[in-house]
Design a protein around this motif. Structure first.
Motif, mmCIF file in Angstrom:
data_model
loop_
_atom_site.group_PDB
_atom_site.id
_atom_site.type_symbol
_atom_site.label_atom_id
_atom_site.label_comp_id
_atom_site.label_asym_id
_atom_site.label_seq_id
_atom_site.Cartn_x
_atom_site.Cartn_y
_atom_site.Cartn_z
ATOM 1 N N GLN A 1 60.696 43.238 -16.301
ATOM 2 C CA GLN A 1 59.531 42.763 -15.569
ATOM 3 C C GLN A 1 58.685 41.845 -16.437
ATOM 4 O O GLN A 1 58.739 41.911 -17.667
ATOM 5 C CB GLN A 1 58.692 43.943 -15.083
ATOM 6 N N PRO A 2 57.898 40.970 -15.813
ATOM 7 C CA PRO A 2 57.003 40.124 -16.603
ATOM 8 C C PRO A 2 56.140 40.955 -17.542
ATOM 9 O O PRO A 2 55.627 42.014 -17.167
ATOM 10 C CB PRO A 2 56.161 39.421 -15.545
ATOM 11 N N GLY A 3 55.997 40.465 -18.768
ATOM 12 C CA GLY A 3 55.262 41.190 -19.786
ATOM 13 C C GLY A 3 56.117 42.106 -20.626
ATOM 14 O O GLY A 3 55.645 42.618 -21.655
ATOM 15 N N GLY A 4 57.356 42.317 -20.228
ATOM 16 C CA GLY A 4 58.248 43.182 -20.963
ATOM 17 C C GLY A 4 58.866 42.502 -22.163
ATOM 18 O O GLY A 4 58.599 41.333 -22.453
ATOM 19 N N SER A 5 59.718 43.244 -22.864
ATOM 20 C CA SER A 5 60.337 42.760 -24.089
ATOM 21 C C SER A 5 61.830 43.029 -24.092
ATOM 22 O O SER A 5 62.310 43.990 -23.483
ATOM 23 C CB SER A 5 59.715 43.439 -25.317
ATOM 24 N N LEU A 6 62.550 42.175 -24.786
ATOM 25 C CA LEU A 6 63.965 42.348 -25.049
ATOM 26 C C LEU A 6 64.250 41.854 -26.453
ATOM 27 O O LEU A 6 63.534 40.991 -26.965
ATOM 28 C CB LEU A 6 64.836 41.564 -24.064
ATOM 29 N N THR B 1 67.139 36.986 -39.116
ATOM 30 C CA THR B 1 68.552 37.128 -39.450
ATOM 31 C C THR B 1 68.751 38.238 -40.463
ATOM 32 O O THR B 1 67.850 38.584 -41.228
ATOM 33 C CB THR B 1 69.143 35.831 -40.025
ATOM 34 N N ASP B 2 69.940 38.799 -40.447
ATOM 35 C CA ASP B 2 70.424 39.679 -41.493
ATOM 36 C C ASP B 2 71.731 39.044 -41.949
ATOM 37 O O ASP B 2 72.794 39.311 -41.378
ATOM 38 C CB ASP B 2 70.632 41.093 -40.986
ATOM 39 N N MET B 3 71.651 38.198 -42.958
ATOM 40 C CA MET B 3 72.808 37.416 -43.347
ATOM 41 C C MET B 3 73.922 38.278 -43.925
ATOM 42 O O MET B 3 75.093 37.918 -43.825
ATOM 43 C CB MET B 3 72.401 36.328 -44.345
ATOM 44 N N ALA B 4 73.576 39.413 -44.524
ATOM 45 C CA ALA B 4 74.597 40.315 -45.034
ATOM 46 C C ALA B 4 75.471 40.844 -43.910
ATOM 47 O O ALA B 4 76.636 41.196 -44.132
ATOM 48 C CB ALA B 4 73.958 41.468 -45.804
ATOM 49 N N LYS B 5 74.923 40.921 -42.707
ATOM 50 C CA LYS B 5 75.658 41.384 -41.538
ATOM 51 C C LYS B 5 76.081 40.247 -40.628
ATOM 52 O O LYS B 5 76.657 40.493 -39.566
ATOM 53 C CB LYS B 5 74.812 42.376 -40.742
ATOM 54 N N SER B 6 75.790 39.017 -41.045
ATOM 55 C CA SER B 6 76.086 37.829 -40.232
ATOM 56 C C SER B 6 75.550 38.000 -38.815
ATOM 57 O O SER B 6 76.239 37.717 -37.829
ATOM 58 C CB SER B 6 77.593 37.544 -40.216
ATOM 59 N N THR B 7 74.307 38.443 -38.735
ATOM 60 C CA THR B 7 73.690 38.745 -37.452
ATOM 61 C C THR B 7 72.349 38.043 -37.336
ATOM 62 O O THR B 7 71.580 37.981 -38.301
ATOM 63 C CB THR B 7 73.501 40.258 -37.275
ATOM 64 N N MET B 8 72.071 37.526 -36.148
ATOM 65 C CA MET B 8 70.800 36.894 -35.836
ATOM 66 C C MET B 8 70.177 37.626 -34.658
ATOM 67 O O MET B 8 70.875 38.092 -33.758
ATOM 68 C CB MET B 8 71.006 35.419 -35.489
ATOM 69 N N TYR B 9 68.847 37.693 -34.659
ATOM 70 C CA TYR B 9 68.115 38.375 -33.606
ATOM 71 C C TYR B 9 67.079 37.438 -32.997
ATOM 72 O O TYR B 9 66.575 36.523 -33.644
ATOM 73 C CB TYR B 9 67.398 39.607 -34.150
ATOM 74 N N LEU B 10 66.761 37.697 -31.749
ATOM 75 C CA LEU B 10 65.647 37.037 -31.092
ATOM 76 C C LEU B 10 64.825 38.114 -30.401
ATOM 77 O O LEU B 10 65.245 38.672 -29.385
ATOM 78 C CB LEU B 10 66.119 35.995 -30.085
ATOM 79 N N GLN B 11 63.669 38.421 -30.982
ATOM 80 C CA GLN B 11 62.745 39.360 -30.367
ATOM 81 C C GLN B 11 61.909 38.603 -29.354
ATOM 82 O O GLN B 11 61.231 37.634 -29.703
ATOM 83 C CB GLN B 11 61.846 40.007 -31.424
ATOM 84 N N MET B 12 61.956 39.033 -28.108
ATOM 85 C CA MET B 12 61.302 38.340 -27.009
ATOM 86 C C MET B 12 60.235 39.258 -26.428
ATOM 87 O O MET B 12 60.551 40.285 -25.831
ATOM 88 C CB MET B 12 62.318 37.962 -25.934
ATOM 89 N N ASN B 13 58.972 38.896 -26.622
ATOM 90 C CA ASN B 13 57.851 39.682 -26.133
ATOM 91 C C ASN B 13 57.096 38.920 -25.056
ATOM 92 O O ASN B 13 57.162 37.694 -24.978
ATOM 93 C CB ASN B 13 56.904 40.033 -27.281
ATOM 94 N N ASN B 14 56.352 39.665 -24.248
ATOM 95 C CA ASN B 14 55.549 39.072 -23.179
ATOM 96 C C ASN B 14 56.373 38.101 -22.347
ATOM 97 O O ASN B 14 55.985 36.954 -22.113
ATOM 98 C CB ASN B 14 54.322 38.378 -23.766
ATOM 99 N N LEU B 15 57.506 38.572 -21.891
ATOM 100 C CA LEU B 15 58.425 37.717 -21.153
ATOM 101 C C LEU B 15 57.815 37.261 -19.829
ATOM 102 O O LEU B 15 57.074 37.996 -19.170
ATOM 103 C CB LEU B 15 59.740 38.441 -20.908
ATOM 104 N N LYS B 16 58.150 36.031 -19.462
ATOM 105 C CA LYS B 16 57.656 35.405 -18.247
ATOM 106 C C LYS B 16 58.823 35.028 -17.348
ATOM 107 O O LYS B 16 59.944 34.846 -17.831
ATOM 108 C CB LYS B 16 56.847 34.152 -18.599
ATOM 109 N N PRO B 17 58.577 34.884 -16.044
ATOM 110 C CA PRO B 17 59.676 34.493 -15.146
ATOM 111 C C PRO B 17 60.384 33.216 -15.582
ATOM 112 O O PRO B 17 61.606 33.104 -15.402
ATOM 113 C CB PRO B 17 58.973 34.316 -13.797
#
Length: 120
Positions: A13-18, A71-87
């Motif tokens: 929902q709007p305002g949520g996070s992923l 990023t966590d380069m030791a794990k070859s992983t990237m993240y995108l924290q998404m807050n206050n999501l909008k339509p």
């Protein structure tokens, strides 16, 4: 062969996070930078955020202050924290990487995408 795999999308929902994740796997390679793109139906694929191994980050204006790339380069992983999501954040989100294998460097590495849907 190098592969990228995104995960973490969903319906919120709007305002949520992923939090999106992108894991890079394969044989010997060096990652020079990673980024997130998104593509809504009928629209072009747009750059959302960049993480540079050089230590810089960049965000598209509409997500700056709401999204955080890491990023966590030791794990070859990237993240995108998404807050206050909008339509208007609704899109398929793609992981992209600038990778060198041997002496060949290219930025055309993509994951299959993960769907983010923001609606009430």
């Amino acid at each position: 062969q190098v592969q990228l795999a995104e995960s973490g999308g969903g319906i919120v929902q709007p305002g949520g996070s992923l939090r999106l994740s992108c894991v890079v796997s394969g044989d010997s390679f060096t990652i020079y930078g990673m980024g997130w793109y998104r593509q809504a139906p009928g629209k072009q694929r747009d750059l959302v955020a960049i993480f540079s191994v050089g230590g810089n980050t960049w965000y598209e204006d509409s997500v700056r202050g709401r999204f955080t790339i890491s990023t966590d380069m030791a794990k070859s992983t990237m993240y995108l924290q998404m807050n206050n999501l909008k339509p208007e954040d609704t899109a398929v989100y793609y992981c992209n990487a600038d990778i060198k294998r041997g002496n060949v460097r290219a930025n055309g590495y993509w994951g299959q995408g993960t769907q983010v849907s923001v609606s009430s």
